[in-house]
Scaffold this motif. Structure first.
Motif, PDB file in Angstrom:
ATOM      1  N   TYR A  95     112.328  99.647 115.639  1.00 31.43           N
ATOM      2  CA  TYR A  95     113.413  98.687 115.865  1.00 31.43           C
ATOM      3  C   TYR A  95     113.712  98.449 117.347  1.00 31.43           C
ATOM      4  O   TYR A  95     114.616  97.708 117.681  1.00 31.43           O
ATOM      5  CB  TYR A  95     114.704  99.099 115.135  1.00 31.43           C
ATOM      6  CG  TYR A  95     114.486  99.379 113.677  1.00 31.43           C
ATOM      7  CD1 TYR A  95     114.184  98.336 112.807  1.00 31.43           C
ATOM      8  CD2 TYR A  95     114.545 100.670 113.183  1.00 31.43           C
ATOM      9  CE1 TYR A  95     113.956  98.575 111.461  1.00 31.43           C
ATOM     10  CE2 TYR A  95     114.321 100.930 111.831  1.00 31.43           C
ATOM     11  CZ  TYR A  95     114.027  99.869 110.975  1.00 31.43           C
ATOM     12  OH  TYR A  95     113.798 100.116 109.659  1.00 31.43           O
ATOM     13  N   VAL A  96     112.974  99.103 118.247  1.00 28.40           N
ATOM     14  CA  VAL A  96     113.163  98.881 119.677  1.00 28.40           C
ATOM     15  C   VAL A  96     112.003  98.061 120.227  1.00 28.40           C
ATOM     16  O   VAL A  96     112.190  97.103 120.950  1.00 28.40           O
ATOM     17  CB  VAL A  96     113.312 100.217 120.441  1.00 28.40           C
ATOM     18  CG1 VAL A  96     113.390  99.981 121.946  1.00 28.40           C
ATOM     19  CG2 VAL A  96     114.533 100.976 119.950  1.00 28.40           C
ATOM     20  N   HIS A  97     110.784  98.456 119.899  1.00 30.14           N
ATOM     21  CA  HIS A  97     109.609  97.705 120.339  1.00 30.14           C
ATOM     22  C   HIS A  97     108.448  97.937 119.377  1.00 30.14           C
ATOM     23  O   HIS A  97     108.460  98.869 118.581  1.00 30.14           O
ATOM     24  CB  HIS A  97     109.203  98.081 121.773  1.00 30.14           C
ATOM     25  CG  HIS A  97     108.866  99.525 121.943  1.00 30.14           C
ATOM     26  ND1 HIS A  97     107.677 100.074 121.525  1.00 30.14           N
ATOM     27  CD2 HIS A  97     109.574 100.540 122.478  1.00 30.14           C
ATOM     28  CE1 HIS A  97     107.669 101.362 121.804  1.00 30.14           C
ATOM     29  NE2 HIS A  97     108.814 101.674 122.373  1.00 30.14           N
ATOM     30  N   GLU A  98     107.471  97.073 119.466  1.00 29.42           N
ATOM     31  CA  GLU A  98     106.273  97.187 118.638  1.00 29.42           C
ATOM     32  C   GLU A  98     105.387  98.308 119.182  1.00 29.42           C
ATOM     33  O   GLU A  98     105.394  98.583 120.385  1.00 29.42           O
ATOM     34  CB  GLU A  98     105.496  95.864 118.660  1.00 29.42           C
ATOM     35  CG  GLU A  98     106.209  94.725 117.983  1.00 29.42           C
ATOM     36  CD  GLU A  98     106.363  94.961 116.491  1.00 29.42           C
ATOM     37  OE1 GLU A  98     105.403  95.395 115.842  1.00 29.42           O
ATOM     38  OE2 GLU A  98     107.479  94.706 115.978  1.00 29.42           O
ATOM     39  N   PRO A  99     104.589  98.939 118.337  1.00 32.34           N
ATOM     40  CA  PRO A  99     103.696  99.987 118.836  1.00 32.34           C
ATOM     41  C   PRO A  99     102.600  99.390 119.725  1.00 32.34           C
ATOM     42  O   PRO A  99     102.142  98.280 119.499  1.00 32.34           O
ATOM     43  CB  PRO A  99     103.095 100.590 117.567  1.00 32.34           C
ATOM     44  CG  PRO A  99     103.283  99.564 116.513  1.00 32.34           C
ATOM     45  CD  PRO A  99     104.490  98.767 116.896  1.00 32.34           C
ATOM     46  N   VAL A 100     102.221 100.119 120.762  1.00 33.43           N
ATOM     47  CA  VAL A 100     101.122  99.731 121.641  1.00 33.43           C
ATOM     48  C   VAL A 100     100.007 100.730 121.384  1.00 33.43           C
ATOM     49  O   VAL A 100     100.158 101.922 121.652  1.00 33.43           O
ATOM     50  CB  VAL A 100     101.548  99.762 123.129  1.00 33.43           C
ATOM     51  CG1 VAL A 100     100.374  99.404 124.020  1.00 33.43           C
ATOM     52  CG2 VAL A 100     102.723  98.826 123.356  1.00 33.43           C
TER      53      VAL A 100
ATOM     54  N   THR B  36     101.937 104.371 124.010  1.00 33.03           N
ATOM     55  CA  THR B  36     103.296 104.771 124.381  1.00 33.03           C
ATOM     56  C   THR B  36     104.013 105.238 123.120  1.00 33.03           C
ATOM     57  O   THR B  36     103.696 104.784 122.018  1.00 33.03           O
ATOM     58  CB  THR B  36     104.086 103.599 125.005  1.00 33.03           C
ATOM     59  OG1 THR B  36     104.110 102.525 124.068  1.00 33.03           O
ATOM     60  CG2 THR B  36     103.471 103.146 126.309  1.00 33.03           C
TER      61      THR B  36
ATOM     62  N   PHE C  59     106.233 105.318 120.066  1.00 35.00           N
ATOM     63  CA  PHE C  59     106.758 104.206 119.275  1.00 35.00           C
ATOM     64  C   PHE C  59     108.195 104.495 118.868  1.00 35.00           C
ATOM     65  O   PHE C  59     108.508 105.544 118.327  1.00 35.00           O
ATOM     66  CB  PHE C  59     105.888 103.994 118.038  1.00 35.00           C
ATOM     67  CG  PHE C  59     106.430 102.992 117.069  1.00 35.00           C
ATOM     68  CD1 PHE C  59     106.691 101.686 117.470  1.00 35.00           C
ATOM     69  CD2 PHE C  59     106.677 103.343 115.765  1.00 35.00           C
ATOM     70  CE1 PHE C  59     107.190 100.756 116.582  1.00 35.00           C
ATOM     71  CE2 PHE C  59     107.179 102.417 114.863  1.00 35.00           C
ATOM     72  CZ  PHE C  59     107.426 101.126 115.280  1.00 35.00           C
TER      73      PHE C  59
END
Length: 146
Positions: free
Chosen positions: A38-43, A33, A35
């Motif tokens: 500061y919002v979410h960790e990388p998947v 997804t 990246f």
């Protein structure tokens, strides 16, 4: 760059399909997804998948494209070497799944959207492909079993 082609719908939920084969181009990415720091960790993309980002804004996989070929390109030159073009090189994967994004349908009579207007889902988010090189041992095993 990788490409795919198919006869799936041009918009999710659509019941009509194109009359001609459609092609879409993608670049491969290691992230499943996008990246957002500061919002979410990388998947990260699974090893058995090919994760992509669209190159062309309005081109993507959609409903009924599942199982369509995904191919790498190679560059070729015409006879006098004055131009270069890309041709499919090899089967690289197959369409596995895609995601849509929701948006309000525009009411053309009033040129606006409202809560009463039907929400439509487009095939404009990510596309994930199954990796043929990763699945090759399994493919060979199935072929040998016949």
């Amino acid at each position: 760059m990788i490409g795919t082609c198919g006869m799936g719908s041009l918009s999710r939920g659509q019941t009509s399909y194109p009359d001609t084969l459609q092609e879409a181009h993608f670049s491969e990415t290691k992230l499943e997804t996008p990246f957002i720091p500061y919002v979410h960790e990388p998947v990260f993309c699974r090893e058995d998948n090919i994760c992509t980002e669209r190159i062309t804004r309005d081109a993507n996989t959609c409903t009924m494209d599942d199982g369509s070929p995904v191919y790498q390109f190679e560059c070729r030159h015409n006879h006098n070497g004055s131009s270069t073009f890309r041709v499919p090189k090899c089967l690289y994967g197959v369409v596995s799944f895609h995601e849509g994004t929701r948006r309000n349908k525009l009411n053309t009579a009033t040129n606006s959207t409202s809560n009463r207007d039907r929400e439509v889902e487009e095939c404009s988010a990510r596309s994930i492909f199954a990796s043929v090189p990763n699945l090759l041992p399994w493919i060979r095993q199935v072929i040998r079993s016949y």
